[in-house]
Design a protein around this motif. Sequence first.
Motif, mmCIF file in Angstrom:
data_model
loop_
_atom_site.group_PDB
_atom_site.id
_atom_site.type_symbol
_atom_site.label_atom_id
_atom_site.label_comp_id
_atom_site.label_asym_id
_atom_site.label_seq_id
_atom_site.Cartn_x
_atom_site.Cartn_y
_atom_site.Cartn_z
ATOM 1 N N LEU A 6 29.881 38.574 -41.448
ATOM 2 C CA LEU A 6 30.400 37.469 -42.249
ATOM 3 C C LEU A 6 30.087 37.689 -43.720
ATOM 4 O O LEU A 6 29.470 38.692 -44.081
ATOM 5 C CB LEU A 6 29.876 36.122 -41.756
ATOM 6 C CG LEU A 6 28.389 35.824 -41.775
ATOM 7 C CD1 LEU A 6 28.191 34.335 -41.823
ATOM 8 C CD2 LEU A 6 27.707 36.362 -40.530
ATOM 9 N N SER A 7 30.531 36.762 -44.571
ATOM 10 C CA SER A 7 30.433 37.105 -45.983
ATOM 11 C C SER A 7 30.202 35.937 -46.928
ATOM 12 O O SER A 7 29.704 36.140 -48.011
ATOM 13 C CB SER A 7 31.723 37.781 -46.422
ATOM 14 O OG SER A 7 32.759 36.834 -46.440
ATOM 15 N N LYS A 9 31.874 34.706 -49.433
ATOM 16 C CA LYS A 9 33.076 34.951 -50.234
ATOM 17 C C LYS A 9 34.101 35.796 -49.458
ATOM 18 O O LYS A 9 33.726 36.713 -48.745
ATOM 19 C CB LYS A 9 32.686 35.682 -51.515
ATOM 20 C CG LYS A 9 33.883 35.952 -52.420
ATOM 21 C CD LYS A 9 33.481 36.763 -53.637
ATOM 22 C CE LYS A 9 34.697 37.101 -54.490
ATOM 23 N NZ LYS A 9 35.632 38.009 -53.811
ATOM 24 N N GLY A 10 35.347 35.469 -49.635
ATOM 25 C CA GLY A 10 36.409 36.262 -49.026
ATOM 26 C C GLY A 10 36.639 37.543 -49.807
ATOM 27 O O GLY A 10 36.292 37.637 -50.988
ATOM 28 N N THR A 12 35.241 40.473 -49.562
ATOM 29 C CA THR A 12 34.110 41.349 -49.897
ATOM 30 C C THR A 12 34.089 42.589 -49.008
ATOM 31 O O THR A 12 33.345 43.523 -49.284
ATOM 32 C CB THR A 12 32.764 40.621 -49.732
ATOM 33 O OG1 THR A 12 32.697 40.126 -48.403
ATOM 34 C CG2 THR A 12 32.604 39.491 -50.715
ATOM 35 N N LYS A 14 34.576 42.352 -45.137
ATOM 36 C CA LYS A 14 34.175 42.104 -43.736
ATOM 37 C C LYS A 14 34.918 43.017 -42.781
ATOM 38 O O LYS A 14 34.319 43.607 -41.890
ATOM 39 C CB LYS A 14 34.513 40.662 -43.328
ATOM 40 C CG LYS A 14 33.575 39.614 -43.813
ATOM 41 C CD LYS A 14 34.031 38.239 -43.365
ATOM 42 C CE LYS A 14 35.417 37.882 -43.856
ATOM 43 N NZ LYS A 14 35.574 37.867 -45.316
ATOM 44 N N ASP A 33 38.649 36.300 -37.089
ATOM 45 C CA ASP A 33 39.256 35.650 -38.260
ATOM 46 C C ASP A 33 40.681 35.281 -37.868
ATOM 47 O O ASP A 33 41.656 35.853 -38.355
ATOM 48 C CB ASP A 33 39.226 36.622 -39.449
ATOM 49 C CG ASP A 33 39.702 35.970 -40.728
ATOM 50 O OD1 ASP A 33 39.978 34.750 -40.705
ATOM 51 O OD2 ASP A 33 39.820 36.677 -41.739
ATOM 52 N N ASP A 160 34.221 40.316 -36.241
ATOM 53 C CA ASP A 160 34.742 40.123 -37.599
ATOM 54 C C ASP A 160 35.030 38.623 -37.789
ATOM 55 O O ASP A 160 35.944 38.090 -37.180
ATOM 56 C CB ASP A 160 36.026 40.959 -37.712
ATOM 57 C CG ASP A 160 36.508 41.125 -39.138
ATOM 58 O OD1 ASP A 160 35.912 40.506 -40.045
ATOM 59 O OD2 ASP A 160 37.491 41.869 -39.344
ATOM 60 N N SER A 162 35.626 34.767 -39.870
ATOM 61 C CA SER A 162 36.415 34.194 -40.970
ATOM 62 C C SER A 162 35.555 34.211 -42.226
ATOM 63 O O SER A 162 34.337 34.196 -42.134
ATOM 64 C CB SER A 162 36.753 32.728 -40.694
ATOM 65 O OG SER A 162 37.380 32.583 -39.476
ATOM 66 N N PRO A 163 36.166 34.199 -43.396
ATOM 67 C CA PRO A 163 35.363 34.051 -44.605
ATOM 68 C C PRO A 163 34.799 32.638 -44.700
ATOM 69 O O PRO A 163 35.229 31.739 -43.980
ATOM 70 C CB PRO A 163 36.361 34.313 -45.723
ATOM 71 C CG PRO A 163 37.700 34.036 -45.143
ATOM 72 C CD PRO A 163 37.596 34.322 -43.675
ATOM 73 N N THR A 183 28.564 41.459 -48.978
ATOM 74 C CA THR A 183 28.765 40.794 -50.266
ATOM 75 C C THR A 183 29.079 41.811 -51.344
ATOM 76 O O THR A 183 29.179 43.017 -51.063
ATOM 77 C CB THR A 183 27.537 39.943 -50.644
ATOM 78 O OG1 THR A 183 27.840 39.152 -51.798
ATOM 79 C CG2 THR A 183 26.322 40.814 -50.928
ATOM 80 N N ASP A 192 28.127 32.745 -52.807
ATOM 81 C CA ASP A 192 28.560 32.510 -51.433
ATOM 82 C C ASP A 192 27.655 33.217 -50.428
ATOM 83 O O ASP A 192 27.538 32.787 -49.277
ATOM 84 C CB ASP A 192 30.021 32.929 -51.265
ATOM 85 C CG ASP A 192 30.959 31.890 -51.879
ATOM 86 O OD1 ASP A 192 30.456 31.008 -52.603
ATOM 87 O OD2 ASP A 192 32.173 31.960 -51.622
#
Lengths: 273, 120
Positions: A6-7, A9-10, A12, A14, A33, A160, A162-163, A183, A192
């Motif tokens: 996960l992350s 922020k979108g 990055t 993943k 996701d 994997d 979702s952001p 990140t 984030d």
Amino acid sequence: MNIAVLSGKGGTGKTTVSVNLAKALKANYVDCDVEEPNGFLFLNPNIEEQHPVKVETPFVNTDNCTLCLKCIEACQFNALLNIQKDIVIFSNLCHSCGACEIACKFDALHYELRETGIIEKGKSKETPCMAGILNIGEPMAGPVIRKLMKQVPKALNIIDCSPGTSCNVVHTLKHTDGAVLVTEPTLFGLHDLKMAVELVKMFHIPFGIIINKDDGQNNMIRQYCQENKMDVLGTIPYSKEIAHIYSKGAILYDFTKYKNVFDNISQNLKEVL
Amino acid sequence: MKIGISSVGTEGKDLLDRRFGRCDYFQIYDTESKETIAIENEGKTAKGGAGIASAQQLLDKKVDVVITGNLGPNAFMIFEKARIKAYQCESGSVRHAIEKLEKNELKELVLAGPSHQGMS
């Protein structure tokens, strides 16, 4: 064992990390996701199975309905509405909780199944792959994620996510034993990441951090990890070549130059978990 | 005729709220009795379906016309089905909006705006 990627922020990386880690660890790849699954763009698997995801939605039998409106009172999600002599149902707001059916004393409501997504399973060379795909326009990802997570094999699975730190990520984390937080060294990435760290800590699972688009400097992510004694599992360099490979839909692990990056991360990951 | 207006307050001098589902109050003006009542918008705090909850309140109050900034797809569909006309007003007080409607200066909303615009 399920490892969530996960992350916060979108964008990055993943999916980049998930796909390559699945290869490096010879694990299964699972795309959770479900609102925008894109792992299969890289893995390009042969789809062997497809399973529809169905949710229960209420239907009104107007012959029995007395317009007492108890069903509307019972609904916490505003999925029911009364216009003149009709009960209108907004099925995409319905959470299938069953409250309206219980509240109805006249047997005027019953539940039927409605498809909101699909689960695909296949194989990409030696990597088994699964993905949940939410139908376009459907607002609720939960049922697809839940069904997908129920179907993951008892093996090493790279999940994997979702952001963000929304319900969709929470649904996924409920089924995981460890997490990898991806990140990038930007203020937004750091901001984030902190949220993602907070979330993962609530689940009491071990986790490590991967810095993507790394500039090699003592950047804000490295400083943050040092100060908070968090493990950096590895870094992926900020490089035009990587972006180019990505844009072609190719997999970094297939290039000798980058195979090492993910083999190292896998090694460190094994130690942290 | 009863007119429902999305508003930030409970009085005629208070401003119209451009948001429908997430506005604070609805003022309902009766053109015959010339009286206005204000109701708190229950949709404001809804987790989802705010426009639906708000529209239901106005349907329950038997309004004939709605004045607001924009309607999301759900609320738009509801008013269309209930044959309630919705008019767009960009700014000004509630009293001003009613005057404009009476002078036929407001445009009818013929298209739904995007969803979730009132979230803040």
